[in-house]
Design an enzyme around this catalytic site. Structure first.
Site, PDB file in Angstrom:
ATOM      1  N   ARG A   1     -48.528 -55.469  -3.287  1.00  0.00           N
ATOM      2  CA  ARG A   1     -48.660 -56.918  -3.346  1.00  0.00           C
ATOM      3  C   ARG A   1     -47.289 -57.547  -3.572  1.00  0.00           C
ATOM      4  NH1 ARG A   1     -51.866 -61.139  -1.920  1.00  0.00           N
ATOM      5  NH2 ARG A   1     -52.461 -62.498  -3.628  1.00  0.00           N
TER       6      ARG A   1
ATOM      7  N   THR B   1     -54.197 -62.890   6.359  1.00  0.00           N
ATOM      8  CA  THR B   1     -54.523 -61.565   5.923  1.00  0.00           C
ATOM      9  C   THR B   1     -55.124 -60.771   7.084  1.00  0.00           C
ATOM     10  OG1 THR B   1     -54.888 -62.533   3.772  1.00  0.00           O
ATOM     11  CG2 THR B   1     -55.966 -60.434   4.167  1.00  0.00           C
TER      12      THR B   1
ATOM     13  N   THR C   1     -51.330 -58.902   3.990  1.00  0.00           N
ATOM     14  CA  THR C   1     -51.362 -60.355   4.133  1.00  0.00           C
ATOM     15  C   THR C   1     -49.983 -60.988   4.081  1.00  0.00           C
ATOM     16  OG1 THR C   1     -52.313 -62.359   3.165  1.00  0.00           O
ATOM     17  CG2 THR C   1     -51.688 -60.644   1.628  1.00  0.00           C
TER      18      THR C   1
ATOM     19  N   ASN D   1     -50.666 -64.264   3.608  1.00  0.00           N
ATOM     20  CA  ASN D   1     -51.523 -65.342   3.105  1.00  0.00           C
ATOM     21  C   ASN D   1     -52.070 -66.163   4.264  1.00  0.00           C
ATOM     22  OD1 ASN D   1     -53.001 -66.592   1.144  1.00  0.00           O
ATOM     23  ND2 ASN D   1     -51.409 -68.043   0.581  1.00  0.00           N
TER      24      ASN D   1
ATOM     25  N   ASP E   1     -51.196 -68.071  -4.096  1.00  0.00           N
ATOM     26  CA  ASP E   1     -52.310 -67.331  -4.716  1.00  0.00           C
ATOM     27  C   ASP E   1     -52.208 -67.319  -6.245  1.00  0.00           C
ATOM     28  OD1 ASP E   1     -53.844 -66.800  -2.529  1.00  0.00           O
ATOM     29  OD2 ASP E   1     -53.185 -64.738  -2.254  1.00  0.00           O
TER      30      ASP E   1
ATOM     31  N   SER F   1     -55.178 -61.562  -6.020  1.00  0.00           N
ATOM     32  CA  SER F   1     -55.610 -61.487  -4.623  1.00  0.00           C
ATOM     33  C   SER F   1     -57.121 -61.335  -4.548  1.00  0.00           C
ATOM     34  CB  SER F   1     -54.952 -60.269  -3.971  1.00  0.00           C
ATOM     35  OG  SER F   1     -55.493 -60.041  -2.692  1.00  0.00           O
ATOM     36  N   SER F   2     -57.680 -61.694  -3.391  1.00  0.00           N
ATOM     37  CA  SER F   2     -59.100 -61.429  -3.137  1.00  0.00           C
ATOM     38  C   SER F   2     -59.291 -60.238  -2.213  1.00  0.00           C
ATOM     39  CB  SER F   2     -59.757 -62.655  -2.491  1.00  0.00           C
ATOM     40  OG  SER F   2     -59.685 -63.756  -3.349  1.00  0.00           O
TER      41      SER F   2
ATOM     42  N   GLY G   1     -59.560 -63.251   5.060  1.00  0.00           N
ATOM     43  CA  GLY G   1     -60.425 -64.417   4.846  1.00  0.00           C
ATOM     44  C   GLY G   1     -60.248 -65.114   3.508  1.00  0.00           C
ATOM     45  N   GLY G   2     -59.106 -64.903   2.826  1.00  0.00           N
ATOM     46  CA  GLY G   2     -58.855 -65.624   1.570  1.00  0.00           C
ATOM     47  C   GLY G   2     -59.992 -65.397   0.593  1.00  0.00           C
TER      48      GLY G   2
HETATM   49  N1  GLY Z   1     -53.688 -64.107   0.324  1.00  0.00           N
HETATM   50  C1  GLY Z   1     -55.063 -63.869   0.223  1.00  0.00           C
HETATM   51  C2  GLY Z   1     -55.395 -62.934  -0.874  1.00  0.00           C
HETATM   52  O1  GLY Z   1     -54.611 -62.062  -1.207  1.00  0.00           O
HETATM   53  O2  GLY Z   1     -56.423 -63.075  -1.467  1.00  0.00           O
END
Ligand code: GLY
Length: 582
Positions: A109, A385, A403, A405, A427, A456-457, A478-479
């Protein structure tokens, strides 16, 4: 911002010169024909966001590379052929389950630069400055992808040959990649935004419209990939590539330094492992919220016989929305980078805790998000992503989500190096309670601190059956909708007994606590279903109407290992994603 001082006509003139030497080449063989949505394979399979990347990954598998080799080659290929999200200027997560039963999780990340601070996106009155964390140089975290690929290579590569893994992408960058209809449209749509933030001409902007089938050549990116191939970590985080990133930052008012780059470290983490109806769920721990939230969602619905309710029955949808509402409330309060914040990880994923959270669930009636706050788990004693799923011939499985983002990240292309930088700083929680681009709110746990990784998601996930055999490899971009898309796909397979294609292509919906509404894809629910759920107290919104875009949710890549040993590989219908196998 310094960028504003650069006369726009200088950039336009440079762009004209940059592209004036050659007329666009249009390929006769359409890349569109290479997009394949499903495959059944005896040995190995891959599903990724782009046909060229899936093909490069498949060739590595056929040449005796393992799933990690294929993942590395695919990741670099996506950086070339899928610039909207594939990257070397971003970061991500890799979850592995090896054929010998061992598991691992790699965190690459992005990191907040050393000069970042919690109020960096606020004006003197303490209000969030719109766009500062999403567009331009200040939006970028320190990229982690290259370090992640190097770590994965060192620990798991079977081929141990950087040239084999990188040369296909170097050729693709140098000789050019054919634009799909979708990519040509996206590049045209983003043109003004690229021009606004960039300090140098880039390969992605030209004076005429991009056409489908046109060839995009990226010679500067080819040189960066060669530097990585020849010099590893130092090829990107030191030397001329690092100089280019830092010079780009200085021209555009960004804050990433040489020290930030050379200090970047990908980290091996302990995968988050939980159970759902006898299946083992292997996913990503913090700084992803995905693994924890997925375990919570599955834990919340486990006591209910959702399989018998039926796919997209009122009862099933209601149950899933209510679980999503509660889990995203927890996400906002409790989740952040566990190296900086005491995430109550164990407390959040216990059955006891999630059953307690669901104790206010009323099968007949929607809750109000204003009545749902984060729970109080037992404190932890001891966080556009793209995704690809790969299984190799030996049964090693890799699930990777990476990602920059939002689409094309910060929109900043590193001058002379030809790749997009992320806008991952968005984020973080720029201010407690103020929604980010995805409408997610956060708090202390996810505040900006130097060196910290933003929450992050991303939810790369692997599922084993009750005999501890590989069953599913899955993930998606998909955020904020990543977690709910992975959740729904797993439930589609395990509870509604769908195959990989059905589970992947099924329509999806999403609730994230705040705003208090369920967003659904076009044609997802009948008018009767919408009325029925509204009568229960739910607010339902067509995502297309709210976002103004397609309203589609996620781009899932699923591989299922069937009982007969074959692999079912499915690539999402929602974009150019391609499934291949042999
Ligand atoms: N940038 C989207 C995530 O990491 O959740």
């Amino acid at each position: 911002m310094k960028t504003l001082l650069i006369p726009i006509y200088t950039i336009l003139l440079l762009n004209l010169l940059w592209h004036s030497c050659s007329e666009p080449t249009i390929n006769k063989v359409s890349i569109q024909d290479q997009i394949k949505k499903e495959a059944v394979a005896d040995h190995a399979g891959i599903a990724s966001a782009h046909p060229a990347a899936s093909l490069i990954g498949l060739e590595i598998l056929e040449e005796g590379g393992n799933a990690v080799d294929a993942a590395i080659a695919t990741q670099f290929a996506l950086a070339v052929c899928y610039p909207v999200a594939g990257n070397i200027g971003g970061g991500g997560f890799m979850v592995l389950r090896n054929a010998d039963g061992t598991t691992d999780a790699l965190d690459f990340r992005e990191m907040a630069p050393g000069a970042a601070h919690k109020d960096m996106y606020l004006d003197p009155e303490g209000n969030v400055i719109k766009g500062l964390s999403t567009n331009g140089h200040l939006a970028s975290g320190v990229p982690g992808t290259v370090s992640g690929m190097i770590e994965a290579f060192d620990k798991y590569s079977a081929l141990k040959d950087w040239s084999k893994l990188l040369n296909p992408s170097i050729e693709l960058a140098r000789n050019g990649v054919e634009l799909t209809i979708r990519e040509a449209k996206a590049l045209n749509r983003y043109k003004e935004r690229f021009e606004k933030v960039n300090t140098r001409p880039s390969r992605f902007v030209k004076n005429s419209e991009w056409l489908p089938g046109e060839i995009l050549k990226q010679p500067e990116l080819a040189q960066v990939l060669e530097a990585i191939r020849d010099n590893g970590f130092d090829g990107f985080y030191k030397g001329w590539v690092a100089d280019s990133i830092v010079a780009e930052m200085q021209r555009g008012g960004g804050i990433i330094t040489h020290e930030d780059l050379s200090n970047y470290e990908a980290k091996w983490r302990k995968p988050l492992i939980g159970q759902y109806k006898g299946n083992t769920i292997i996913s990503m721990p913090p700084p992803s919220s995905g693994g924890i939230a997925l375990q919570q969602l599955l834990g919340s619905i486990e006591p209910y016989d959702i399989g018998n309710y039926g796919f997209h029955s009122k009862e099933a949808i209601h149950l899933m929305i209510e679980a999503e509402r509660r889990v995203y409330a927890d996400r906002a309060t409790h989740l952040g980078d566990s190296d900086y914040y005491n995430v109550p990880l164990e407390g959040l994923i216990t059955d006891e805790y999630n059953n307690d959270r669901m104790s206010t669930f009323d099968p007949q009636k929607a809750s109000l998000s204003s009545d749902i706050e984060a729970g109080t788990p037992v404190p932890y004693e001891s966080e556009e992503t793209t995704h690809f799923s790969i299984v190799d011939e030996k049964g090693n499985a890799v699930s990777v989500t990476t990602t920059i983002n939002t689409g094309y990240g910060s929109k900043v292309v590193v001058g002379g190096a030809g790749f997009f930088l992320n806008n991952e700083m968005d984020d973080f929680s720029a201010k407690p309670g103020v929604p980010n681009y995805f409408g997610l709110v956060g708090n202390e746990a996810n505040k900006i601190q130097p060196g910290k990784r933003m929450l992050s998601s991303m939810t790369p996930t692997i599922v084993l059956n009750s005999d501890q055999e590989l069953k599913i490899v899955v993930g998606t971009p998909g955020g904020s909708t990543i977690i709910t898309s992975v959740f729904q796909t797993i439930v589609n397979i395990l509870d509604f007994e769908m195959d990989a294609t059905e589970a992947t292509q099924a329509c999806r919906f999403h609730h994230q606590w705040l705003p208090d509404a369920t967003f659904y894809e076009p044609d997802c629910f009948s008018d009767d279903m919408i009325k029925s759920l509204s009568d229960m107290g739910h607010t339902l919104k067509s995502r297309a109407e709210v976002t103004g875009g397609s309203g589609l949710i996620g781009k899932i890549e699923t591989i299922i290992k069937r009982a007969d040993g074959k692999l079912e590989i499915a690539a999402d219908r929602r974009a150019d994603d391609t499934a291949l196998g042999y």
